[in-house]
Write a protein that holds these residues in place. Sequence first.
Motif: not given
Length: 157
Positions: A51-63, A65-74, A85-91
């Motif tokens: 989610s972007c800017n603390g809004d759980p409805r403003q979502l985006a997708v990051a794809i 490698p499973v060998a790494g981790m998502l850099d949230l700043k990037s 921030e990582m999105a809530d799994p239920a959302i």
Amino acid sequence: MTPAINLAKKHKIAHKVHQYRHDPNNTNFGLEAAEVLGQDPARVFKTLLFSCNGDPRQLAVAIVPVAGMLDLKSAAKAAGAKKAEMADPAIAEKTTGYIVGGISPLGQKKRLPTFLDDSARDYDTICVSAGRRGLEIELAPKDLLQLTCGQLAALAR
């Protein structure tokens, strides 16, 4: 077939489907796929929603490698946001129509801004979830970007 596979077929995208028996005790879905399929973990990508800017409805997708981790700043930078921030799994499940561990970047219920880690360009094909735990779809990164209207971005660390 899943919506992800149907989308690839509809657009006549060259792809290969890989199926394996998912271990219900394994919660590291991407690494499990890489290990069971005998693939390089740098070539198998996981689909994460943020989610972007603390809004759980403003979502985006990051794809990434499973060998790494998502850099949230990037991820925030790629999405033109101040923070991510990582999105809530239920959302994430409700928005995509897929369950966690089987979220595909393809065929989601709602089209979201999508970003593919730029390491994908190192490979002729990559694997992503095909929309179910134990099911992967292998396709060219350029085709994945085309089907998702996605963009390459430096996302992983």
